[in-house]
Write a protein that holds these residues in place. Structure first.
Motif, mmCIF file in Angstrom:
data_model
loop_
_atom_site.group_PDB
_atom_site.id
_atom_site.type_symbol
_atom_site.label_atom_id
_atom_site.label_comp_id
_atom_site.label_asym_id
_atom_site.label_seq_id
_atom_site.Cartn_x
_atom_site.Cartn_y
_atom_site.Cartn_z
ATOM 1 N N ALA A 64 -13.964 19.608 -32.279
ATOM 2 C CA ALA A 64 -13.600 20.569 -33.317
ATOM 3 C C ALA A 64 -12.643 19.976 -34.346
ATOM 4 C CB ALA A 64 -12.980 21.813 -32.689
ATOM 5 N N ILE A 65 -11.833 18.989 -33.947
ATOM 6 C CA ILE A 65 -10.857 18.438 -34.876
ATOM 7 C C ILE A 65 -11.414 17.268 -35.687
ATOM 8 C CG2 ILE A 65 -9.783 16.660 -33.440
ATOM 9 C CD1 ILE A 65 -7.828 19.232 -35.494
ATOM 10 N N VAL A 66 -12.438 16.569 -35.159
ATOM 11 C CA VAL A 66 -12.928 15.373 -35.865
ATOM 12 C C VAL A 66 -14.204 15.616 -36.664
ATOM 13 C CG1 VAL A 66 -11.859 13.808 -34.209
ATOM 14 C CG2 VAL A 66 -14.231 14.503 -33.877
ATOM 15 N N LEU A 67 -14.987 16.625 -36.334
ATOM 16 C CA LEU A 67 -16.262 16.815 -37.019
ATOM 17 C C LEU A 67 -16.161 17.591 -38.333
ATOM 18 C CD1 LEU A 67 -18.714 17.466 -34.025
ATOM 19 C CD2 LEU A 67 -18.292 15.344 -35.286
ATOM 20 N N PRO A 68 -15.388 18.676 -38.427
ATOM 21 C CA PRO A 68 -15.353 19.436 -39.682
ATOM 22 C C PRO A 68 -14.633 18.683 -40.814
ATOM 23 C CG PRO A 68 -14.595 20.750 -37.820
ATOM 24 C CD PRO A 68 -14.608 19.324 -37.376
ATOM 25 N N PRO A 69 -14.802 19.142 -42.050
ATOM 26 C CA PRO A 69 -14.065 18.552 -43.170
ATOM 27 C C PRO A 69 -12.564 18.746 -42.999
ATOM 28 C CG PRO A 69 -15.883 19.925 -43.945
ATOM 29 C CD PRO A 69 -15.743 20.177 -42.477
ATOM 30 N N PRO A 70 -11.741 17.864 -43.584
ATOM 31 C CA PRO A 70 -10.288 17.940 -43.407
ATOM 32 C C PRO A 70 -9.680 19.287 -43.792
ATOM 33 C CG PRO A 70 -10.895 15.845 -44.381
ATOM 34 C CD PRO A 70 -12.141 16.671 -44.343
ATOM 35 N N ALA A 71 -10.240 19.949 -44.790
ATOM 36 C CA ALA A 71 -9.631 21.184 -45.280
ATOM 37 C C ALA A 71 -9.698 22.320 -44.263
ATOM 38 C CB ALA A 71 -10.306 21.614 -46.587
ATOM 39 N N VAL A 72 -10.682 22.288 -43.388
ATOM 40 C CA VAL A 72 -10.861 23.414 -42.463
ATOM 41 C C VAL A 72 -10.780 23.005 -40.990
ATOM 42 C CG1 VAL A 72 -12.238 24.738 -44.108
ATOM 43 C CG2 VAL A 72 -13.373 23.131 -42.546
ATOM 44 N N ARG A 73 -10.593 21.733 -40.721
ATOM 45 C CA ARG A 73 -10.663 21.276 -39.322
ATOM 46 C C ARG A 73 -9.602 21.929 -38.436
ATOM 47 N NH1 ARG A 73 -8.954 15.294 -40.759
ATOM 48 N NH2 ARG A 73 -11.216 15.031 -40.609
ATOM 49 N N LEU A 74 -8.398 22.129 -38.971
ATOM 50 C CA LEU A 74 -7.339 22.715 -38.153
ATOM 51 C C LEU A 74 -7.673 24.154 -37.774
ATOM 52 C CD1 LEU A 74 -4.571 22.426 -36.843
ATOM 53 C CD2 LEU A 74 -3.559 23.204 -38.998
ATOM 54 N N TRP A 75 -8.139 24.927 -38.762
ATOM 55 C CA TRP A 75 -8.448 26.330 -38.491
ATOM 56 C C TRP A 75 -9.640 26.470 -37.559
ATOM 57 C CZ3 TRP A 75 -4.470 28.955 -39.562
ATOM 58 C CH2 TRP A 75 -3.663 28.625 -40.657
ATOM 59 N N ILE A 76 -10.636 25.603 -37.725
ATOM 60 C CA ILE A 76 -11.789 25.638 -36.830
ATOM 61 C C ILE A 76 -11.369 25.287 -35.402
ATOM 62 C CG2 ILE A 76 -13.949 24.455 -36.251
ATOM 63 C CD1 ILE A 76 -14.561 24.320 -39.219
ATOM 64 N N THR A 77 -10.485 24.304 -35.276
ATOM 65 C CA THR A 77 -10.008 23.910 -33.951
ATOM 66 C C THR A 77 -9.250 25.044 -33.283
ATOM 67 O OG1 THR A 77 -9.838 21.601 -34.641
ATOM 68 C CG2 THR A 77 -8.593 22.255 -32.682
ATOM 69 N N VAL A 78 -8.325 25.648 -34.017
ATOM 70 C CA VAL A 78 -7.540 26.740 -33.456
ATOM 71 C C VAL A 78 -8.435 27.897 -33.035
ATOM 72 C CG1 VAL A 78 -5.804 28.495 -33.981
ATOM 73 C CG2 VAL A 78 -5.435 26.124 -34.688
ATOM 74 N N ALA A 79 -9.381 28.263 -33.916
ATOM 75 C CA ALA A 79 -10.265 29.393 -33.607
ATOM 76 C C ALA A 79 -11.145 29.097 -32.395
ATOM 77 C CB ALA A 79 -11.132 29.717 -34.820
ATOM 78 N N SER A 80 -11.715 27.892 -32.333
ATOM 79 C CA SER A 80 -12.602 27.556 -31.217
ATOM 80 C C SER A 80 -11.832 27.459 -29.903
ATOM 81 C CB SER A 80 -13.340 26.250 -31.498
ATOM 82 O OG SER A 80 -12.428 25.179 -31.678
ATOM 83 N N VAL A 81 -10.612 26.920 -29.964
ATOM 84 C CA VAL A 81 -9.794 26.808 -28.753
ATOM 85 C C VAL A 81 -9.407 28.188 -28.235
ATOM 86 C CG1 VAL A 81 -7.506 26.119 -27.916
ATOM 87 C CG2 VAL A 81 -8.931 24.498 -29.159
ATOM 88 N N LEU A 82 -8.982 29.065 -29.124
ATOM 89 C CA LEU A 82 -8.602 30.406 -28.687
ATOM 90 C C LEU A 82 -9.798 31.170 -28.113
ATOM 91 C CD1 LEU A 82 -6.124 31.517 -31.505
ATOM 92 C CD2 LEU A 82 -5.615 30.565 -29.248
ATOM 93 N N ALA A 83 -10.969 30.981 -28.730
ATOM 94 C CA ALA A 83 -12.171 31.631 -28.197
ATOM 95 C C ALA A 83 -12.501 31.095 -26.803
ATOM 96 C CB ALA A 83 -13.352 31.397 -29.142
ATOM 97 N N ALA A 84 -12.368 29.781 -26.628
ATOM 98 C CA ALA A 84 -12.630 29.188 -25.316
ATOM 99 C C ALA A 84 -11.623 29.677 -24.281
ATOM 100 C CB ALA A 84 -12.597 27.670 -25.417
ATOM 101 N N LEU A 85 -10.364 29.854 -24.687
ATOM 102 C CA LEU A 85 -9.345 30.336 -23.757
ATOM 103 C C LEU A 85 -9.583 31.783 -23.357
ATOM 104 C CD1 LEU A 85 -6.123 28.689 -25.237
ATOM 105 C CD2 LEU A 85 -7.444 28.010 -23.224
ATOM 106 N N VAL A 86 -10.147 32.564 -24.261
ATOM 107 C CA VAL A 86 -10.551 33.924 -23.886
ATOM 108 C C VAL A 86 -11.598 33.859 -22.777
ATOM 109 C CG1 VAL A 86 -11.783 35.987 -24.666
ATOM 110 C CG2 VAL A 86 -10.005 34.970 -26.110
ATOM 111 N N LEU A 87 -12.559 32.957 -22.935
ATOM 112 C CA LEU A 87 -13.628 32.839 -21.943
ATOM 113 C C LEU A 87 -13.100 32.353 -20.599
ATOM 114 C CD1 LEU A 87 -16.608 32.906 -21.176
ATOM 115 C CD2 LEU A 87 -16.837 30.599 -22.118
ATOM 116 N N THR A 88 -12.269 31.303 -20.598
ATOM 117 C CA THR A 88 -11.759 30.782 -19.322
ATOM 118 C C THR A 88 -10.789 31.761 -18.667
ATOM 119 O OG1 THR A 88 -10.025 29.538 -20.502
ATOM 120 C CG2 THR A 88 -12.071 28.364 -19.968
#
Length: 235
Positions: free
Chosen positions: A169-193
């Motif tokens: 999530a941190i290395v694939l998206p463009p620099p402008a949105v990579r942080l927000w995508i990482t945070v959102a995906s991590v929080l979604a994964a933590l909801v699941l776990t």
């Protein structure tokens, strides 16, 4: 009524649930620790190569650490189980009558009448005395001793799977949105776990999910702030 499959194999089902719970928690550790690492680096630099290097280093170090720790822990448990079985085998050989009385007392304490407990103890002893004492007295199944290699590989794979999410999530998206995508995906994964671990433990998922998400969010916030501070100082 005939026992259901789960009822007739309760011990095996419990063991599978324990392994599944450990896998979920291992993946959760991989998500949180790697997310904290790459988000912290992202606070200091937007270099994709730096983020990839840090993420891969964290993934490998964490997965190897988890595997080694689990191997040592389960090896110790297995050694204890083997020692207890060896001691029980010695006692059965040297004092069989005392062990028969002990097994009878334990069965009686579980609700059987003295006569039935004695008869059951005699039948169990005649069939396989060591297995009977292992299960009733020690709570050990001699046929299903813990395997340290299985535990190590399971921890390694669970942590790796969890760590791959924030890394990608941190290395694939463009620099402008990579942080927000990482945070959102991590929080979604933590909801699941969090939900999965709560359900496996037969607990209400609400608080577990909230704790999991809050802990992960705090970890990312702290590491990002530290990375941003160190990046500003270095600049």
């Amino acid at each position: 009524m005939q026992p259901t499959h789960e009822e007739s194999h309760g011990g095996a089902l419990g063991a599978r649930l324990n392994w599944l719970r450990a896998a979920v928690l291992g993946a959760n550790d991989g998500i949180v620790s790697t997310a904290g690492l790459v988000v912290g680096v992202a606070g200091a630099t937007d270099s994709r190569s730096a983020l990839l290097t840090a993420g891969l280093a964290g993934l490998l170090a964490g997965s190897m650490s988890m595997a080694a720790g689990e191997y040592v822990s389960v090896s110790t448990q297995r050694d204890s189980e083997m020692a207890a079985l060896a001691q029980e085998k010695l006692e059965l050989r040297e004092q069989p009558e005392a062990e028969l009385r002990e097994l009878t007392d334990m069965l009686h304490a579980r609700g059987l009448s003295r006569e039935v407990a004695r008869e059951a103890a005699e039948q169990l002893t005649a069939r396989d005395a060591l297995r009977a004492h292992a299960r009733v007295e020690l709570g050990i199944d001699p046929d299903e001793l813990t395997n340290p290699w299985h535990a190590a590989w399971a921890s390694f794979l669970a942590f790796t799977v969890g760590a791959l999410l924030p890394l990608l999530a941190i290395v694939l998206p463009p620099p402008a949105v990579r942080l927000w995508i990482t945070v959102a995906s991590v929080l979604a994964a933590l909801v699941l776990t969090g939900w999965s671990s709560a359900r496996l433990g037969a607990a209400r998922p609400g608080r577990a999910v909230l704790r999991n998400v809050a802990g992960g969010a705090l970890a990312m916030a702290v590491t990002y702030a530290a990375g941003a501070l160190l990046g500003a100082v270095g600049a």
